[in-house]
Design a protein around this motif. Structure first.
Motif, short mmCIF file in Angstrom:
data_model
loop_
_atom_site.label_atom_id
_atom_site.label_comp_id
_atom_site.label_asym_id
_atom_site.label_seq_id
_atom_site.Cartn_x
_atom_site.Cartn_y
_atom_site.Cartn_z
N GLU A 153 -20.17 -7.73 24.65
CA GLU A 153 -20.01 -7.68 23.20
C GLU A 153 -20.68 -8.86 22.52
O GLU A 153 -21.21 -8.73 21.42
CB GLU A 153 -18.52 -7.64 22.84
CG GLU A 153 -17.84 -6.32 23.19
CD GLU A 153 -16.37 -6.34 22.85
OE1 GLU A 153 -15.83 -7.45 22.62
OE2 GLU A 153 -15.74 -5.26 22.83
N THR A 154 -20.68 -10.01 23.18
CA THR A 154 -21.32 -11.19 22.61
C THR A 154 -22.84 -11.05 22.60
O THR A 154 -23.52 -11.38 21.63
CB THR A 154 -20.92 -12.45 23.38
OG1 THR A 154 -19.50 -12.57 23.35
CG2 THR A 154 -21.54 -13.68 22.75
N SER A 202 -12.30 -7.52 31.41
CA SER A 202 -12.25 -8.22 30.12
C SER A 202 -13.34 -9.26 30.00
O SER A 202 -13.94 -9.44 28.94
CB SER A 202 -10.88 -8.87 29.94
OG SER A 202 -10.64 -9.83 30.98
N GLY A 203 -13.65 -9.96 31.11
CA GLY A 203 -14.71 -10.95 31.08
C GLY A 203 -16.07 -10.31 30.85
O GLY A 203 -16.87 -10.78 30.03
N ALA A 260 -23.80 -7.38 20.60
CA ALA A 260 -23.14 -7.04 19.34
C ALA A 260 -24.16 -6.89 18.23
O ALA A 260 -25.07 -7.71 18.08
CB ALA A 260 -22.11 -8.11 18.97
N LYS A 308 -16.68 -7.38 29.52
CA LYS A 308 -16.71 -6.78 28.19
C LYS A 308 -16.97 -7.81 27.11
O LYS A 308 -17.75 -7.59 26.17
CB LYS A 308 -15.38 -6.06 27.91
CG LYS A 308 -15.35 -5.39 26.54
CD LYS A 308 -14.01 -4.74 26.28
CE LYS A 308 -13.97 -4.13 24.89
NZ LYS A 308 -12.65 -3.54 24.57
N GLN A 309 -16.35 -8.98 27.24
CA GLN A 309 -16.55 -10.04 26.26
C GLN A 309 -18.00 -10.52 26.26
O GLN A 309 -18.59 -10.76 25.21
CB GLN A 309 -15.60 -11.19 26.54
CG GLN A 309 -15.64 -12.29 25.48
CD GLN A 309 -14.59 -13.36 25.72
OE1 GLN A 309 -13.92 -13.33 26.75
NE2 GLN A 309 -14.46 -14.28 24.80
N ILE A 310 -18.58 -10.66 27.46
CA ILE A 310 -19.98 -11.08 27.55
C ILE A 310 -20.89 -10.02 26.93
O ILE A 310 -21.82 -10.34 26.17
CB ILE A 310 -20.35 -11.34 29.01
CG1 ILE A 310 -19.58 -12.55 29.55
CG2 ILE A 310 -21.86 -11.58 29.15
CD1 ILE A 310 -19.79 -12.79 31.03
N GLU A 333 -8.92 1.71 28.65
CA GLU A 333 -8.73 0.27 28.59
C GLU A 333 -7.26 -0.11 28.79
O GLU A 333 -6.96 -1.13 29.42
CB GLU A 333 -9.24 -0.27 27.26
CG GLU A 333 -10.77 -0.29 27.16
CD GLU A 333 -11.24 -0.89 25.86
OE1 GLU A 333 -10.42 -1.00 24.92
OE2 GLU A 333 -12.44 -1.25 25.78
N ASP A 355 -5.89 -2.52 31.71
CA ASP A 355 -5.08 -3.70 31.41
C ASP A 355 -3.83 -3.79 32.29
O ASP A 355 -3.25 -4.87 32.44
CB ASP A 355 -4.66 -3.70 29.94
CG ASP A 355 -5.84 -4.01 29.02
OD1 ASP A 355 -6.81 -4.61 29.50
OD2 ASP A 355 -5.78 -3.62 27.83
N SER A 390 -8.97 -8.63 34.69
CA SER A 390 -9.63 -9.92 34.48
C SER A 390 -11.14 -9.77 34.54
O SER A 390 -11.88 -10.31 33.71
CB SER A 390 -9.15 -10.92 35.53
OG SER A 390 -7.75 -11.10 35.46
#
Length: 265
Positions: free
Chosen positions: A154-155, A147-148, A158, A150-152, A133, A137, A144
């Motif tokens: 994890e949401t 990270s997008g 999770a 990964k955030q989706i 990671e 970065d 970009s």
């Protein structure tokens, strides 16, 4: 008016009876057929993504084809010896490239994902993941996208107890018109600080019909929110069906709900 003065009920014709039977059959067949079709389509889609990464000699269809399907050039082996009298006419499940085993890609994907998750939870896996990671970065465009995604992920996936709390009604898009929403949580931080005149601000997700996965995020004063007693699942059914499927037809006390006078029939 007495029963004798009532006009006799007209018998339904044969075409009306056939039409009713056809519509009833659609209600029974369509959900089952569409469910099986979606499972079959998604399974084939995953197979098409996963299996090309596996060498041809290690393909599950080749393995099973070697044992179950007779060959025109090599001696029969495995179970294929029992029906190898005419290799030119193999069993119906044998294809030119072995056996068409739909779903093997799904199984391989699940096993691979579980294995990667097991590694990521260990010390070595976590260390390698943090190193990868940090490397991502430092890459301008890739970071970009990564990270997008990964955030989706994890949401969505999770493993937490966070979920919608209750179904509610809010006035939207204007006063006097009400829409069903789902309370996510109480507003916190900067958003809550921007509304000192209200005791509590609620974050409400307002889904769209018939696709509840899209919608709007609203911050509404708690005094302007009317709570519903129906379950989240029942409210979702009401939204998806555009108001045609009412949850159980009963209120919170189990009393059958009747339409008020003058309501739409």
């Amino acid at each position: 008016m007495t029963e004798q003065n009532q006009p006799p009920q007209k018998k339904r014709g044969i075409f009306a009876s056939l039409r009713a039977s056809f519509l009833t059959g659609l209600v029974v067949v369509l959900p089952i057929g569409l469910t099986l079709y979606l499972i079959w389509t998604v399974t084939g889609w995953i197979d098409g993504l996963v299996l090309p990464f596996i060498p041809e000699s290690y393909q599950p269809s080749e393995w099973f084809g070697y044992w179950f399907c007779p060959s025109l050039t090599e001696p029969a082996s495995g179970i294929s010896r029992f029906w190898s009298s005419d290799p030119a006419k193999p069993p119906f499940f044998c294809k030119e490239n072995g056996i068409n085993l739909r779903g093997t890609g799904v199984i391989i994907f699940l096993v691979f994902t579980i294995f990667m998750g097991w590694l990521a939870r260990g010390l070595i896996g976590r260390s390698f993941l943090h190193w990868a990671e940090r490397l991502v970065d430092r890459t301008p465009i890739v970071r970009s996208v990564y990270s997008g995604i990964k955030q989706i992920a994890e949401t969505v996936f999770a493993q937490t107890d966070q979920n919608f709390e209750k179904a509610c009604l809010v006035e939207y898009p204007k006063e006097g018109i009400w829409a069903i929403g789902f309370i996510s949580t109480s507003a916190k931080g900067e958003i809550a600080a921007k509304f000192p005149e209200h005791d509590e601000m609620l974050s409400v997700f307002l889904p769209t019909t018939p696709n509840p996965t899209s919608g709007f995020l609203l911050f509404v004063p708690s005094a302007d929110v009317r709570m519903l007693d129906m379950k989240i699942e029942d409210a979702a059914k009401l939204i998806i069906s555009a108001g045609l499927v009412y949850p159980n037809g009963k209120d919170k006390d189990g009393v059958a709900i009747s339409q008020p006078t003058g309501s739409v029939k």
